[in-house]
Write a protein that holds these residues in place. Structure first.
Motif, mmCIF file in Angstrom:
data_model
loop_
_atom_site.group_PDB
_atom_site.id
_atom_site.type_symbol
_atom_site.label_atom_id
_atom_site.label_comp_id
_atom_site.label_asym_id
_atom_site.label_seq_id
_atom_site.Cartn_x
_atom_site.Cartn_y
_atom_site.Cartn_z
ATOM 1 N N UNK A 1 5.865 80.587 84.347
ATOM 2 C CA UNK A 1 6.367 80.503 83.168
ATOM 3 C C UNK A 1 7.783 79.591 83.067
ATOM 4 N N UNK A 2 8.314 79.160 83.785
ATOM 5 C CA UNK A 2 9.483 78.314 83.312
ATOM 6 C C UNK A 2 9.747 77.067 82.796
ATOM 7 N N UNK A 3 10.203 77.246 81.550
ATOM 8 C CA UNK A 3 10.435 76.547 80.639
ATOM 9 C C UNK A 3 11.278 75.063 81.729
ATOM 10 N N UNK A 4 10.753 73.966 81.950
ATOM 11 C CA UNK A 4 11.090 72.921 82.036
ATOM 12 C C UNK A 4 11.506 71.610 81.166
ATOM 13 N N UNK A 5 10.747 71.688 79.874
ATOM 14 C CA UNK A 5 10.393 70.386 79.265
ATOM 15 C C UNK A 5 12.129 70.639 78.295
ATOM 16 N N UNK B 1 15.259 84.298 85.911
ATOM 17 C CA UNK B 1 16.193 85.306 86.481
ATOM 18 C C UNK B 1 16.705 84.513 88.009
ATOM 19 N N UNK B 2 17.375 83.695 88.154
ATOM 20 C CA UNK B 2 17.818 82.454 88.623
ATOM 21 C C UNK B 2 17.612 81.415 88.637
ATOM 22 N N UNK B 3 17.976 80.594 88.082
ATOM 23 C CA UNK B 3 17.974 79.208 86.857
ATOM 24 C C UNK B 3 19.051 78.034 87.704
ATOM 25 N N UNK B 4 17.919 76.899 88.375
ATOM 26 C CA UNK B 4 18.478 76.066 88.864
ATOM 27 C C UNK B 4 19.023 75.026 88.298
ATOM 28 N N UNK B 5 19.927 73.797 89.247
ATOM 29 C CA UNK B 5 20.305 72.296 88.285
ATOM 30 C C UNK B 5 19.808 71.285 89.189
ATOM 31 N N UNK B 6 19.945 70.443 89.003
ATOM 32 C CA UNK B 6 19.838 69.527 89.872
ATOM 33 C C UNK B 6 20.742 68.157 89.958
ATOM 34 N N UNK B 7 21.186 67.787 91.150
ATOM 35 C CA UNK B 7 22.442 66.849 90.947
ATOM 36 C C UNK B 7 21.513 65.592 91.596
ATOM 37 N N UNK C 1 27.693 87.845 81.410
ATOM 38 C CA UNK C 1 27.192 88.856 79.822
ATOM 39 C C UNK C 1 26.028 88.996 80.017
ATOM 40 N N UNK C 2 25.567 87.896 80.630
ATOM 41 C CA UNK C 2 24.282 87.540 80.282
ATOM 42 C C UNK C 2 23.528 88.062 81.391
ATOM 43 N N UNK C 3 24.075 87.573 82.600
ATOM 44 C CA UNK C 3 23.759 88.300 83.865
ATOM 45 C C UNK C 3 23.312 89.468 83.727
ATOM 46 N N UNK C 4 25.026 90.444 83.769
ATOM 47 C CA UNK C 4 24.843 91.955 83.117
ATOM 48 C C UNK C 4 23.683 92.144 83.251
ATOM 49 N N UNK C 5 22.951 91.724 81.616
ATOM 50 C CA UNK C 5 22.015 92.434 80.907
ATOM 51 C C UNK C 5 20.502 91.884 81.370
ATOM 52 N N UNK C 6 21.148 91.136 82.635
ATOM 53 C CA UNK C 6 19.492 90.711 83.833
ATOM 54 C C UNK C 6 18.576 89.783 83.286
ATOM 55 N N UNK C 7 19.787 88.736 83.087
ATOM 56 C CA UNK C 7 19.834 87.147 82.439
ATOM 57 C C UNK C 7 18.238 86.551 82.139
ATOM 58 N N UNK C 8 17.521 85.372 82.208
ATOM 59 C CA UNK C 8 16.762 85.378 81.050
ATOM 60 C C UNK C 8 15.255 85.443 82.026
ATOM 61 N N UNK C 9 14.327 85.565 81.581
ATOM 62 C CA UNK C 9 13.002 86.188 82.565
ATOM 63 C C UNK C 9 12.004 85.916 80.574
ATOM 64 N N UNK D 1 17.613 81.037 76.037
ATOM 65 C CA UNK D 1 19.782 81.253 75.119
ATOM 66 C C UNK D 1 19.077 80.180 73.428
ATOM 67 N N UNK D 2 20.300 80.965 73.115
ATOM 68 C CA UNK D 2 20.155 80.615 71.782
ATOM 69 C C UNK D 2 20.291 79.059 71.182
ATOM 70 N N UNK D 3 20.739 78.512 72.268
ATOM 71 C CA UNK D 3 21.575 76.969 71.937
ATOM 72 C C UNK D 3 21.836 76.982 73.563
ATOM 73 N N UNK D 4 21.404 75.894 74.452
ATOM 74 C CA UNK D 4 21.894 75.358 75.320
ATOM 75 C C UNK D 4 22.336 73.534 74.870
ATOM 76 N N UNK D 5 23.472 73.171 74.977
ATOM 77 C CA UNK D 5 23.193 71.826 75.149
ATOM 78 C C UNK D 5 25.029 70.614 75.623
ATOM 79 N N UNK D 6 24.796 69.328 75.234
ATOM 80 C CA UNK D 6 26.194 68.482 75.735
ATOM 81 C C UNK D 6 26.751 68.032 74.553
ATOM 82 N N UNK D 7 27.718 68.188 74.352
ATOM 83 C CA UNK D 7 28.690 67.184 74.002
ATOM 84 C C UNK D 7 29.997 67.376 74.152
#
Length: 408
Positions: free
Chosen positions: A224-228, A244-250, A264-272, A277-283
């Motif tokens: 069910x992992x979102x890669x889109x 729970x264990x997200x990755x990134x690719x170098x 704070x996010x990890x202590x509450x169990x992370x994402x599953x 998250x409410x937002x994830x991006x670069x600027x």
């Protein structure tokens, strides 16, 4: 009697005309000399051209061969892109300028740069380039494109090798591009080995070689992992944390690494289970993650920023949207009575836009029927777009427009 007054008047007018013509001739000569001086001094000319809007730069390329060479030279495009602006974003087919008082012209009306019978939609925005794909149809026949909305240049990405078995199992296509650290754009493809399986492989397309490369990297992730939704930052591709264990690719060493989450996010169990998250991006060279700061108040948000070594996050901004329900009561869900419920306030964070100065940083928020920008520093806000139809759109389908002169 001889009329001397008429002769004197005529003589004065003749003198005046000759005097003005002399002044105009001197002015034209001086202007011509000044123009020649500027035109022959590339350093001075460059300083002037860097101040102009991108539409003028594109138009001035046709002035002469020398100007075309100067404005197309990498040194100029790098300097110009370092000063480039992000005047707005795309939400579905709508272009929304950030500045409502000085609205910028939409970079395009429709995505018709290439005829695709299935239509074209945007997948990702990355430092001025857009990764697009066919809007409809099955994955096996889908086409992918790179499009520069500023210069109107586009390129078609060749099909991922491996036949239909690979193409129908594509779970993610992401763009990596930066004017200095990743000059030749790359497209990263993640596909499952079997339909619905949890074993994934990675292939990379490079605009330099114009070929796909099998990295040999494989990994296991929940089905069910979102890669889109892809984000390129600091030499790596990230996709929205949704497990729970997200990755990134170098990109450079073609390696997967664990993506840390804010404490704070990890202590509450992370994402599953596909939560994001409410937002994830670069600027402006900063990677952000936005999440609720306190469960008892859903209007208080933490804007996290990742450390440059990828080791963790820190709270960059604390945003309190307490004044919004009073100004926009429609954001309160009338069917909910508990203010701590995640469904009590209806809003989405579309974007975090870092300003050239800290006091210019703002977030873009969707409320029912409208989109607003909220200044992080002084807490001011204004409506920038009126939604004619109701919709809930995740930030994954919102794409920032950044001007760039990059060609490929």
């Amino acid at each position: 009697m001889v009329n001397t007054r008429g002769k004197i008047k005529k003589t004065k007018n003749t003198f005046k005309t000759c005097f003005l013509q002399g002044l105009e001739k001197d002015f034209d000569q001086q202007s011509s000399q000044s123009g020649a001086l500027i035109g022959s001094n590339d350093d001075l000319l460059t300083k002037i051209l860097l101040l102009l809007p991108v539409t003028s730069i594109l138009r001035f390329k046709s002035v002469s061969k020398h100007w075309l060479w100067l404005l197309s030279h990498r040194s100029f495009t790098l300097r110009y892109d370092s000063l480039a602006k992000s005047p707005g974003l795309f939400v579905r087919e709508n272009y929304i300028p950030f500045d409502v008082e000085n609205r910028s012209t939409p970079p395009f009306r429709t995505l018709d740069f290439y005829f695709d019978p299935c239509g074209i939609r945007i997948l990702q925005s990355c430092n001025g380039l857009l990764l697009c794909c066919s809007d409809r149809g099955n994955e096996r026949a889908r086409k992918y494109y790179i499009f520069n909305p500023t210069t109107k240049q586009h390129a078609i990405i060749p099909s991922v090798p491996g036949g239909q078995n690979v193409r129908r199992n594509i779970r993610f296509m992401g763009l990596a591009f930066h004017q200095t650290e990743c000059v030749h754009y790359k497209v990263v493809c993640i596909h499952s080995v079997e339909p619905g399986g949890e074993l994934f492989k990675i292939q990379i397309y490079s605009s330099d070689t114009r070929k796909w490369k099998n990295t040999g990297e494989s990994f296991i992730a929940e089905s069910y992992s979102h890669f889109r939704y892809g984000v390129y930052w600091n030499g790596a591709i990230y996709w929205t944390p949704s497990c729970r264990d997200p990755l990134f690719f170098r990109i450079e060493d073609e390696r997967l690494q664990n993506l840390p989450l804010p404490m704070e996010v990890a202590s509450s169990g992370g994402y599953y289970d596909g939560l994001v998250p409410k937002y994830f991006g670069e600027s402006r060279g900063h990677l952000h993650l936005v999440e609720t700061a306190h469960l008892e108040n859903r209007l208080h948000l933490n804007v996290y920023e990742m450390l440059s070594d990828h080791s963790g996050w820190f709270v960059k901004y604390q945003v309190e949207l307490d004044e919004l329900p009073g100004a926009f009561p429609e954001m309160i869900n009338s069917y909910q009575r508990d203010p701590t419920s995640p469904f009590y306030y209806e809003f989405d964070v579309f974007d975090v836009v870092r300003g050239e100065k800290e006091e210019d940083t703002f977030i873009v928020v969707r409320l029912p029927g409208m989109i607003i920008r909220y200044n992080v520093d002084d807490k001011s806000f204004m409506q920038i777009f009126n939604l004619t139809s109701y919709f809930r759109e995740p930030y994954a389908n919102v794409h920032r427009y950044t001007e760039t002169l990059t060609s490929f």
